[in-house]
Design a protein around this motif. Structure first.
Motif, PDB file in Angstrom:
ATOM      1  N   SER A   1      -4.667  -0.307  -8.771  1.00 32.35           N
ATOM      2  CA  SER A   1      -5.554  -1.126  -7.943  1.00 32.35           C
ATOM      3  C   SER A   1      -5.696  -0.535  -6.538  1.00 32.35           C
ATOM      4  O   SER A   1      -4.729  -0.098  -5.941  1.00 32.35           O
ATOM      5  CB  SER A   1      -4.994  -2.536  -7.851  1.00 32.35           C
ATOM      6  N   LYS A   2      -6.934  -0.540  -6.041  1.00 36.52           N
ATOM      7  CA  LYS A   2      -7.177  -0.031  -4.689  1.00 36.52           C
ATOM      8  C   LYS A   2      -7.066  -1.145  -3.656  1.00 36.52           C
ATOM      9  O   LYS A   2      -7.026  -0.896  -2.464  1.00 36.52           O
ATOM     10  CB  LYS A   2      -8.599   0.523  -4.605  1.00 36.52           C
ATOM     11  N   THR A   3      -7.131  -2.369  -4.136  1.00 35.26           N
ATOM     12  CA  THR A   3      -7.016  -3.505  -3.212  1.00 35.26           C
ATOM     13  C   THR A   3      -5.816  -4.339  -3.622  1.00 35.26           C
ATOM     14  O   THR A   3      -5.316  -4.199  -4.737  1.00 35.26           O
ATOM     15  CB  THR A   3      -8.261  -4.378  -3.280  1.00 35.26           C
ATOM     16  N   LEU A   4      -5.405  -5.183  -2.716  1.00 33.23           N
ATOM     17  CA  LEU A   4      -4.244  -6.023  -3.019  1.00 33.23           C
ATOM     18  C   LEU A   4      -4.638  -7.040  -4.102  1.00 33.23           C
ATOM     19  O   LEU A   4      -5.499  -7.879  -3.873  1.00 33.23           O
ATOM     20  CB  LEU A   4      -3.807  -6.749  -1.735  1.00 33.23           C
TER      21      LEU A   4
ATOM     22  N   ASN B   1      -4.643 -10.206  -6.474  1.00 32.66           N
ATOM     23  CA  ASN B   1      -4.219 -11.589  -6.210  1.00 32.66           C
ATOM     24  C   ASN B   1      -3.010 -11.947  -7.048  1.00 32.66           C
ATOM     25  O   ASN B   1      -2.981 -11.707  -8.234  1.00 32.66           O
ATOM     26  CB  ASN B   1      -5.365 -12.550  -6.547  1.00 32.66           C
TER      27      ASN B   1
ATOM     28  N   PHE C   1      -2.364   0.188  -4.345  1.00 30.33           N
ATOM     29  CA  PHE C   1      -1.460  -0.947  -4.168  1.00 30.33           C
ATOM     30  C   PHE C   1      -0.576  -1.071  -5.394  1.00 30.33           C
ATOM     31  O   PHE C   1      -1.067  -1.297  -6.493  1.00 30.33           O
ATOM     32  CB  PHE C   1      -2.253  -2.229  -3.925  1.00 30.33           C
TER      33      PHE C   1
ATOM     34  N   GLU D   1     -14.733   1.228  -8.348  1.00 31.22           N
ATOM     35  CA  GLU D   1     -14.629   0.654  -7.025  1.00 31.22           C
ATOM     36  C   GLU D   1     -13.259   0.024  -6.801  1.00 31.22           C
ATOM     37  O   GLU D   1     -12.720   0.069  -5.701  1.00 31.22           O
ATOM     38  CB  GLU D   1     -15.717  -0.415  -6.867  1.00 31.22           C
ATOM     39  N   ASN D   2     -12.737  -0.574  -7.889  1.00 33.78           N
ATOM     40  CA  ASN D   2     -11.499  -1.323  -7.726  1.00 33.78           C
ATOM     41  C   ASN D   2     -10.259  -0.509  -8.074  1.00 33.78           C
ATOM     42  O   ASN D   2      -9.159  -0.854  -7.678  1.00 33.78           O
ATOM     43  CB  ASN D   2     -11.519  -2.574  -8.603  1.00 33.78           C
ATOM     44  N   TYR D   3     -10.473   0.558  -8.871  1.00 32.46           N
ATOM     45  CA  TYR D   3      -9.300   1.278  -9.355  1.00 32.46           C
ATOM     46  C   TYR D   3      -9.307   2.727  -8.906  1.00 32.46           C
ATOM     47  O   TYR D   3     -10.361   3.360  -8.795  1.00 32.46           O
ATOM     48  CB  TYR D   3      -9.241   1.238 -10.881  1.00 32.46           C
ATOM     49  N   CYS D   4      -8.079   3.215  -8.667  1.00 26.76           N
ATOM     50  CA  CYS D   4      -7.908   4.637  -8.418  1.00 26.76           C
ATOM     51  C   CYS D   4      -7.303   5.202  -9.704  1.00 26.76           C
ATOM     52  O   CYS D   4      -6.274   4.708 -10.173  1.00 26.76           O
ATOM     53  CB  CYS D   4      -6.957   4.818  -7.248  1.00 26.76           C
TER      54      CYS D   4
ATOM     55  N   SER E   1       0.846  -1.198   0.000  1.00 31.67           N
ATOM     56  CA  SER E   1       0.000   0.000   0.000  1.00 31.67           C
ATOM     57  C   SER E   1       0.882   1.249   0.000  1.00 31.67           C
ATOM     58  O   SER E   1       1.886   1.316   0.702  1.00 31.67           O
ATOM     59  CB  SER E   1      -0.926  -0.007   1.203  1.00 31.67           C
TER      60      SER E   1
END
Lengths: 248, 609
Positions: B603-606, B608, B492, B528-531, B456
């Protein structure tokens, strides 16, 4: 507030000079610039060092990593450190990564990057991440010092010097013998991280260093502290009296 | 005298006739007895199946006894000696089950009777208890034995005991049989009434049964009965009837001998009858016929024997044939099996060969494809080499000429020019450095050598740090810079690679900016998933073709439209590769003459993996 003592381990004079210049401009105190692994160890154990900046390669050997590994052997005397490197060679990184907590900085770097890297290293080392970058907090608490971000750089305050802490919403007024200043930290966090044997809550808004108590006047709900500071003692926290060793 | 003489002769003849008749009757009686035993035999054959079935069913409760089971089996097969042996063994085992012992004695008696050892048979039968299921059979057989021994009274007493029962109770004994035997028993005792009564009754039953042979036998018996009583008128029609019937008989293979025998007997009876009537001629013809049947009977017997031998021979031959065929079959089967295994092995071999051949073809295909990509990459690399070295060469060359000028001006102490020259030198070196840096990272990325860790990152600080290096450059062009990224924006990504991306995008933005332009860096949180990190400039912009060209994979922009500004395209190429590695997306929005938006989706989340 005192300056942070930095030990630099770097064998290239040009680079160490640039580094020293940047750090001094930001009110860091350079303990010394060590050029070898041996010198570095000697300086590390003979001086009060708060953070170490290590060039991985000293005379072509990854002695920087060896140094980090050595100081990590004694966890209590270990300090935060930042690796400097000019290559992202994976093999070296795989080894360096094992010296947890691991932070590094790629050469060439600018002023902002090195200051950022130092902050990151402190955060990671004391396991209080996301402090200096967030807008809500600016203090990392170790056993001995408070590390406070002031402007672009870090400052430190010896915890033993604190007389009392007065909480005002999300700010904390720190009062020492010499000065008083405001830090950003939540009450719960500061209570959790400070040594509870010497710091006690006396009131909803007061945390007092018991070492600094001069007199307690229960009738007036008052605590007289050294330097003639006064703190309130509310009924809820009157048990405190039993805990304090008094002269009879 | 003549008349007297005639009478005398007549009386004599009559006397003679009587004497003759007596002789004939005796002959006939012998023949009758013969017929009787024969009939008994054939009648038993008819009811044998029923009898055997009964034996099997009723004695099945004892088949656990091995010896008894064998005795029973041999009994049913008609092997009398073996039956005697095993039933003896069973009896010696001394079991206390009465019924079992009864069966054993019964088997033995039956077997002895068959072997014509009548005394032993009688002894065995005496041992059988009266409530034994087949004791009627014992009576019947004992009666038969008595008849055989000419003890007619005794025989009659046996037959009488069972005569009144139903056939159902008699378990396979024919009522007609009993009546016939009774009739025959009364005959020698000259109790003709009773004999007639039983014989006619038996004949009627047999007529009902429609067994021609038996009927003929019965007619013969009745005829004899009447003849003995000199009731010629009654006897002769029976004789004739029997003769006519037997004449019509057609020998079925199995009964040929019986048929011939009956024909012979009836013919002979007719001959005797005709002789007594003094019809010597007809008598002779009958006798001849009788002889003929006798001959053919003998013949038949011989033929039968020969046939038996032939049959045996044929059977042996067939057996041989069968065994040879079996051998041949075995050989064929083994050959077939061999062929089968061989073909399986061959098939397996073929499949493996096919498999490896296909693998080889596949491998060749991949190798060819790899070769093609390698060739392409190699060509790209060569091109890159030439472009990079060309750029570096011109940079270094510019530096060289600039340095000469610098030295000249240093001699003349023209400090004002010196400052400008140093500024331009610094810019040239900066450009060259960026190019080399990108080249290094490109190489590291291609060989996957660099350290890469997605974690992060607070975007704001990284943008600040990267923009810090470009502040002087922007100041030079009077470009206003704004970092509007929120401090709380966290993405991330790998920090070092994110720095490379920002460096290149900022560098490009400055490169393509005009004087007094602006550069803004900000984020859009639409997904939602991307910045979305946007680097916007108010620079030259680009046309759609260039934009699409830039977004294409692995194409190096070699066209140099704006000689002094457009570079190798290596920087953007590197960005695209790194963004991909960070699981991000890259896009460009641009308008010619107005400016460009470089957008990086991080990506805003880690992610996979």
């Amino acid at each position: 507030m005192d300056n942070i003592n930095v030990l630099i381990i770097e064998d290239t004079i040009a680079e160490s000079d640039a580094l020293v210049k940047v750090l001094e401009e930001n009110n860091y105190t350079i303990v010394t610039v060590a050029k070898t692994y041996k010198d570095a160890l000697a300086s590390f154990y003979n001086n009060k060092v708060d953070i170490v900046i290590i060039d991985i390669f000293l005379n072509g050997n990854p002695d920087g990593i060896t140094f980090a590994e050595t100081i990590n052997v004694v966890p209590d005397s270990s300090k935060p450190f930042v690796f400097l490197t000019s290559s992202t060679d994976r093999k070296i990184f795989e080894r360096a990564k094992l010296t947890q907590p691991f932070s590094f900085l790629m050469k060439p770097f600018n002023e902002l990057e090195i200051l950022y890297a130092i902050e990151m290293a402190v955060e990671k080392f004391y396991s209080q991440t996301d402090v200096f970058l967030s807008e809500e907090e600016n203090t990392v608490i170790s056993e001995e010092y408070l590390f406070i971000k002031k402007g672009k750089a870090l400052k430190k305050v010896l915890i033993a010097d604190i007389i009392y802490i007065e909480v005002e919403e999300k700010y904390c007024n720190i009062i020492t013998e010499k000065e008083r200043f405001v830090i950003l930290i939540s009450l719960t966090k500061i209570l959790e991280l400070l040594d509870s044997s010497s710091f006690c809550r006396t009131h909803r808004n007061y945390i007092v260093n018991t070492e600094k108590i001069v007199e307690i006047i229960p009738a007036d709900n008052l605590i007289i502290l050294s330097g003639n500071h006064k703190a309130t003692l509310s009924d809820k926290y009157k048990d405190l009296i039993k805990k304090i060793r008094t002269l009879k | 005298m003549d008349i007297l003489c005639f009478f005398y002769i007549l009386i004599l003849a009559k006397l003679l006739k009587k004497q003759d008749m007596k002789v004939e009757v005796k002959v006939m009686l012998v023949c009758l007895l013969f017929t009787f035993s024969n009939l008994l035999f054939s009648q038993q054959k008819i009811s044998e199946a029923f009898f055997k079935k009964e034996i099997k069913e009723r004695s099945s409760q004892f088949i656990d006894e091995a010896n008894f089971n064998k005795a029973q089996l041999f009994f049913l097969k008609g092997k009398w000696d073996s039956t005697l042996i095993y039933s003896m063994k069973q009896l010696n085992a001394k079991t206390d089950i009465k019924e079992l012992n009864d069966y054993c004695h019964f088997f033995r008696g039956f077997s002895f009777n068959k072997k014509k050892i009548f005394k032993e048979a009688q002894k065995e039968f005496e041992n059988v208890s009266n409530d034994f299921a087949f004791h009627y059979h014992i009576k019947m057989i004992l009666g038969g034995i008595a008849l055989e021994q000419k003890k007619y009274r005794k025989a009659i007493s046996y037959f009488d005991q069972i005569e009144q029962f139903d056939e159902k109770e008699l378990l396979g004994i024919r009522k007609s049989n009993i009546e016939h035997n009774l009739g025959i028993s009364y005959l020698p005792l000259k109790e003709y009434d009773k004999a007639e009564f039983y014989l006619v009754k038996s004949a009627k039953r047999q007529e009902a049964d429609k067994d021609s042979l038996l009927i003929i036998g019965a007619y013969g018996d009745i005829a004899n009965l009447y003849y003995e009583q000199y009731k010629d008128d009654l006897a002769i029609p029976y004789f004739e009837k029997a003769y006519e019937m037997s004449k019509r008989l057609k020998g079925l293979e199995l009964k040929k001998i019986d048929v011939f025998d009956s024909k012979r007997k009836t013919a002979r009876n007719m001959a005797v009858v005709e002789e007594n009537r003094k019809n010597f001629k007809t008598s002779l013809t009958y006798r001849k016929e009788s002889e003929r049947w006798k001959d053919s009977l003998n013949n038949q017997t011989r033929i039968w024997e020969v046939a038996q031998v032939e049959k045996k021979f044929a059977v042996e031959k067939k057996q041989e044939e069968v065994s040879s065929l079996e051998k041949e079959n075995k050989k064929k089967i083994s050959e077939r099996n061999r062929l089968f295994y061989f073909s399986i092995v061959l098939l397996g071999l073929l499949m493996t060969v096919g498999y490896f051949y296909r693998e080889k073809i596949k491998a060749n295909k991949t190798i060819r494809a790899q070769k093609e990509t390698l060739d392409e990459l190699n060509a790209t690399k060569d091109k890159l080499f030439s472009i990079v070295s060309h750029d570096l060469r011109s940079s270094v060359n510019a530096l060289k000429t600039s340095n000469t000028k610098l030295l000249d001006n240093l001699e003349t102490r023209n400090l004002k020019v010196l400052d400008g020259l140093l500024q331009s030198n610094s810019a040239i070196v900066n450009g060259a450095y960026n190019l080399l840096d990108n080249l290094l990272h490109w190489a590291l990325l291609q060989t996957k050598q660099s350290y890469f860790k997605i974690e992060s990152i607070r975007l704001f600080f990284i943008v600040e740090q990267m923009a810090y290096n470009y502040k002087p450059l922007m100041l030079d062009k009077y470009i206003t810079f704004e970092n509007n990224v929120l401090k709380k924006d966290i993405v991330f990504a790998d920090q070092e690679s994110l720095k490379i991306i920002l460096r290149n995008l900022l560098d490009n933005a400055i490169k393509f900016s005009i004087m007094n332009g602006f550069i803004k860096v900000y984020t859009q949180n639409t997904s939602e998933n991307y910045c979305e990190l946007v680097i916007e400039d108010s620079g030259l912009g680009m046309d759609e073709a260039t934009r699409l060209e830039l977004l294409k994979d692995t194409v190096l922009l070699s066209k140099k439209k704006n000689e002094d500004i457009i570079g190798t395209g290596l920087g953007l190429q590197l960005c695209k590769s790194i963004i991909k590695k960070n699981k991000g997306v890259f896009s460009i929005e641009s308008e010619l003459g107005k400016g460009t938006k470089m957008i990086v989706y991080l990506s805003k989340t880690l992610p996979n993996g």
